[in-house]
Scaffold this motif. Structure first.
Motif, PDB file in Angstrom:
ATOM      1  N   PRO A 165      28.741  27.890  17.564  1.00 22.89           N
ATOM      2  CA  PRO A 165      27.598  28.060  18.473  1.00 22.89           C
ATOM      3  C   PRO A 165      26.514  28.845  17.741  1.00 22.89           C
ATOM      4  O   PRO A 165      26.737  29.980  17.330  1.00 22.89           O
ATOM      5  CB  PRO A 165      28.192  28.854  19.652  1.00 22.89           C
ATOM      6  N   ALA A 166      25.351  28.221  17.545  1.00 25.24           N
ATOM      7  CA  ALA A 166      24.303  28.840  16.735  1.00 25.24           C
ATOM      8  C   ALA A 166      23.081  29.264  17.531  1.00 25.24           C
ATOM      9  O   ALA A 166      22.224  29.970  17.001  1.00 25.24           O
ATOM     10  CB  ALA A 166      23.875  27.883  15.617  1.00 25.24           C
ATOM     11  N   GLY A 167      22.964  28.823  18.788  1.00 25.56           N
ATOM     12  CA  GLY A 167      21.804  29.216  19.567  1.00 25.56           C
ATOM     13  C   GLY A 167      21.392  28.153  20.562  1.00 25.56           C
ATOM     14  O   GLY A 167      22.204  27.335  21.007  1.00 25.56           O
ATOM     15  N   LEU A 168      20.100  28.174  20.906  1.00 28.03           N
ATOM     16  CA  LEU A 168      19.565  27.292  21.940  1.00 28.03           C
ATOM     17  C   LEU A 168      18.344  26.521  21.453  1.00 28.03           C
ATOM     18  O   LEU A 168      17.645  26.945  20.539  1.00 28.03           O
ATOM     19  CB  LEU A 168      19.144  28.108  23.167  1.00 28.03           C
ATOM     20  N   MET A 169      18.111  25.387  22.114  1.00 28.47           N
ATOM     21  CA  MET A 169      16.900  24.589  21.864  1.00 28.47           C
ATOM     22  C   MET A 169      16.340  24.135  23.202  1.00 28.47           C
ATOM     23  O   MET A 169      17.100  23.922  24.155  1.00 28.47           O
ATOM     24  CB  MET A 169      17.238  23.365  21.005  1.00 28.47           C
ATOM     25  N   THR A 170      15.028  23.989  23.268  1.00 25.86           N
ATOM     26  CA  THR A 170      14.423  23.362  24.436  1.00 25.86           C
ATOM     27  C   THR A 170      13.145  22.655  24.029  1.00 25.86           C
ATOM     28  O   THR A 170      12.580  22.880  22.949  1.00 25.86           O
ATOM     29  CB  THR A 170      14.130  24.371  25.565  1.00 25.86           C
ATOM     30  N   VAL A 171      12.697  21.774  24.922  1.00 30.88           N
ATOM     31  CA  VAL A 171      11.400  21.115  24.822  1.00 30.88           C
ATOM     32  C   VAL A 171      10.617  21.544  26.055  1.00 30.88           C
ATOM     33  O   VAL A 171      11.187  21.619  27.155  1.00 30.88           O
ATOM     34  CB  VAL A 171      11.557  19.579  24.802  1.00 30.88           C
ATOM     35  N   ARG A 190      14.168  32.359  25.979  1.00 31.02           N
ATOM     36  CA  ARG A 190      14.518  33.579  25.268  1.00 31.02           C
ATOM     37  C   ARG A 190      15.440  34.464  26.108  1.00 31.02           C
ATOM     38  O   ARG A 190      16.367  35.081  25.591  1.00 31.02           O
ATOM     39  CB  ARG A 190      13.239  34.345  24.886  1.00 31.02           C
ATOM     40  N   GLU A 191      15.197  34.513  27.407  1.00 30.35           N
ATOM     41  CA  GLU A 191      16.081  35.280  28.293  1.00 30.35           C
ATOM     42  C   GLU A 191      17.501  34.722  28.257  1.00 30.35           C
ATOM     43  O   GLU A 191      18.482  35.470  28.166  1.00 30.35           O
ATOM     44  CB  GLU A 191      15.556  35.220  29.740  1.00 30.35           C
ATOM     45  N   ILE A 192      17.610  33.405  28.317  1.00 29.75           N
ATOM     46  CA  ILE A 192      18.924  32.755  28.282  1.00 29.75           C
ATOM     47  C   ILE A 192      19.577  33.005  26.923  1.00 29.75           C
ATOM     48  O   ILE A 192      20.787  33.242  26.829  1.00 29.75           O
ATOM     49  CB  ILE A 192      18.786  31.244  28.559  1.00 29.75           C
ATOM     50  N   ALA A 193      18.759  32.972  25.861  1.00 30.38           N
ATOM     51  CA  ALA A 193      19.275  33.199  24.506  1.00 30.38           C
ATOM     52  C   ALA A 193      19.819  34.619  24.349  1.00 30.38           C
ATOM     53  O   ALA A 193      20.809  34.836  23.646  1.00 30.38           O
ATOM     54  CB  ALA A 193      18.175  32.944  23.478  1.00 30.38           C
ATOM     55  N   THR A 194      19.196  35.576  25.009  1.00 35.02           N
ATOM     56  CA  THR A 194      19.663  36.967  24.942  1.00 35.02           C
ATOM     57  C   THR A 194      21.057  37.089  25.553  1.00 35.02           C
ATOM     58  O   THR A 194      21.942  37.764  24.999  1.00 35.02           O
ATOM     59  CB  THR A 194      18.678  37.896  25.677  1.00 35.02           C
ATOM     60  N   ASP A 195      21.276  36.406  26.675  1.00 38.72           N
ATOM     61  CA  ASP A 195      22.597  36.414  27.306  1.00 38.72           C
ATOM     62  C   ASP A 195      23.626  35.725  26.412  1.00 38.72           C
ATOM     63  O   ASP A 195      24.755  36.198  26.271  1.00 38.72           O
ATOM     64  CB  ASP A 195      22.537  35.709  28.661  1.00 38.72           C
ATOM     65  N   LEU A 196      23.236  34.613  25.810  1.00 37.07           N
ATOM     66  CA  LEU A 196      24.146  33.885  24.924  1.00 37.07           C
ATOM     67  C   LEU A 196      24.538  34.742  23.725  1.00 37.07           C
ATOM     68  O   LEU A 196      25.712  34.790  23.334  1.00 37.07           O
ATOM     69  CB  LEU A 196      23.490  32.583  24.447  1.00 37.07           C
ATOM     70  N   ALA A 203      25.183  33.472  17.519  1.00 37.73           N
ATOM     71  CA  ALA A 203      24.294  32.460  18.095  1.00 37.73           C
ATOM     72  C   ALA A 203      22.896  33.055  18.259  1.00 37.73           C
ATOM     73  O   ALA A 203      22.499  33.468  19.348  1.00 37.73           O
ATOM     74  CB  ALA A 203      24.839  31.975  19.432  1.00 37.73           C
ATOM     75  N   ASN A 204      22.146  33.108  17.161  1.00 33.81           N
ATOM     76  CA  ASN A 204      20.850  33.801  17.184  1.00 33.81           C
ATOM     77  C   ASN A 204      19.647  32.885  16.949  1.00 33.81           C
ATOM     78  O   ASN A 204      18.527  33.364  16.803  1.00 33.81           O
ATOM     79  CB  ASN A 204      20.850  34.936  16.161  1.00 33.81           C
ATOM     80  N   MET A 205      19.855  31.569  16.912  1.00 39.35           N
ATOM     81  CA  MET A 205      18.732  30.653  16.729  1.00 39.35           C
ATOM     82  C   MET A 205      18.096  30.303  18.075  1.00 39.35           C
ATOM     83  O   MET A 205      18.802  30.050  19.053  1.00 39.35           O
ATOM     84  CB  MET A 205      19.187  29.363  16.035  1.00 39.35           C
ATOM     85  N   VAL A 206      16.766  30.292  18.117  1.00 40.49           N
ATOM     86  CA  VAL A 206      16.027  29.871  19.300  1.00 40.49           C
ATOM     87  C   VAL A 206      15.010  28.832  18.818  1.00 40.49           C
ATOM     88  O   VAL A 206      13.989  29.170  18.210  1.00 40.49           O
ATOM     89  CB  VAL A 206      15.307  31.048  19.992  1.00 40.49           C
TER      90      VAL A 206
END
Length: 239
Positions: A165-171, A190-196, A203-206
């Motif tokens: 698990p490396a992080g999150l992506m969105t469009v 970014r808020e969701i990424a902080t929880d992840l 998992a620090n990629m956004v």
């Protein structure tokens, strides 16, 4: 007529200026943001030019375009990102060249990717694609999991052999409360990424922001921006 390499160099310089200015405005260091050039529909020769110009991250969204291009460019020092919606019948091909997959949105895909990665002897960084419009019940057709499904999917990736698990992506959403509000959308990511990150520290990629809204993504804390048109021009067939 300006040759292609010169044209790409000029476009790349302009994008670099935009990222640098956005970082300065946000009080961030330039090295905190990685540029991923999305080369979909463009030939391997463009990828070679980009590599010569210092690009180290390239992305594709269709396996039928990506697989032969990656093979032709296998000698280049590149990290390949797969950013499109991924069907399970394509995973065996994708794991052969992709280093990072940005579009994980269901456990069935995690299972298929894991099996293919193990078979290929590879480890892939996986980003969960978040559908921010799903919070309002809208359906974008772009793929992605609702924010409340991120934690379980991240756990599944962490438990899957060959995947990280490396992080999150969105469009930026086209519907729902974030439509036309990319900055707000990316701040929510970014808020969701902080929880992840709290649950999975690696998992620090956004991954957020494209040609039209990269400044909003940088301001909201994106670590990776995916830029195609601003570097390569309007894609063939869209002129």
């Amino acid at each position: 007529m300006t040759d292609r390499r010169t044209q790409l160099a000029q476009n790349l310089a302009q994008v670099e200026e935009r990222i640098a200015a956005a970082c300065a405005a946000a009080g961030r260091k330039r090295e905190e943001v990685t540029l991923i050039v999305v080369t979909k529909t463009y030939p391997a020769s463009d990828v070679r030019h980009l590599a010569e110009l210092g690009v180290r991250h390239v992305a594709e969204n269709r396996d039928q375009d990506a697989a032969p291009k990656a093979a032709q460019c296998a000698d280049l020092p590149l990290t390949w990102h797969f950013v499109g919606q991924l069907q399970t019948n394509k995973v065996r091909s994708v794991v052969k060249y992709a280093d990072v997959v940005h579009s994980i949105d269901r456990t069935r895909l995690v299972t298929a990717l894991s099996a293919a990665a193990v078979r290929a002897g590879r480890e892939l960084d996986c980003l969960i694609q978040v559908a921010l419009d799903a919070e309002s019940g809208a359906v974008s057709g772009r793929g992605g999991v609702a924010p409340d499904g991120v934690a379980a999917l991240a756990d599944a990736i962490a438990e899957a052999e060959g995947l990280r698990p490396a992080g999150l992506m969105t469009v930026a959403p086209l519907a729902g409360p974030y439509a036309g509000r990319p900055r707000a959308a990316f701040e929510r990511l970014r808020e969701i990424a902080t929880d992840l990150h709290a649950a999975h520290p690696a998992a620090n990629m956004v991954s957020a922001g494209m040609s039209a809204d990269l400044e909003d993504a940088v301001a909201a804390g994106a670590t990776h921006v995916r830029v195609g048109t601003a570097v390569l021009g309007v894609r063939p067939g869209l002129r």
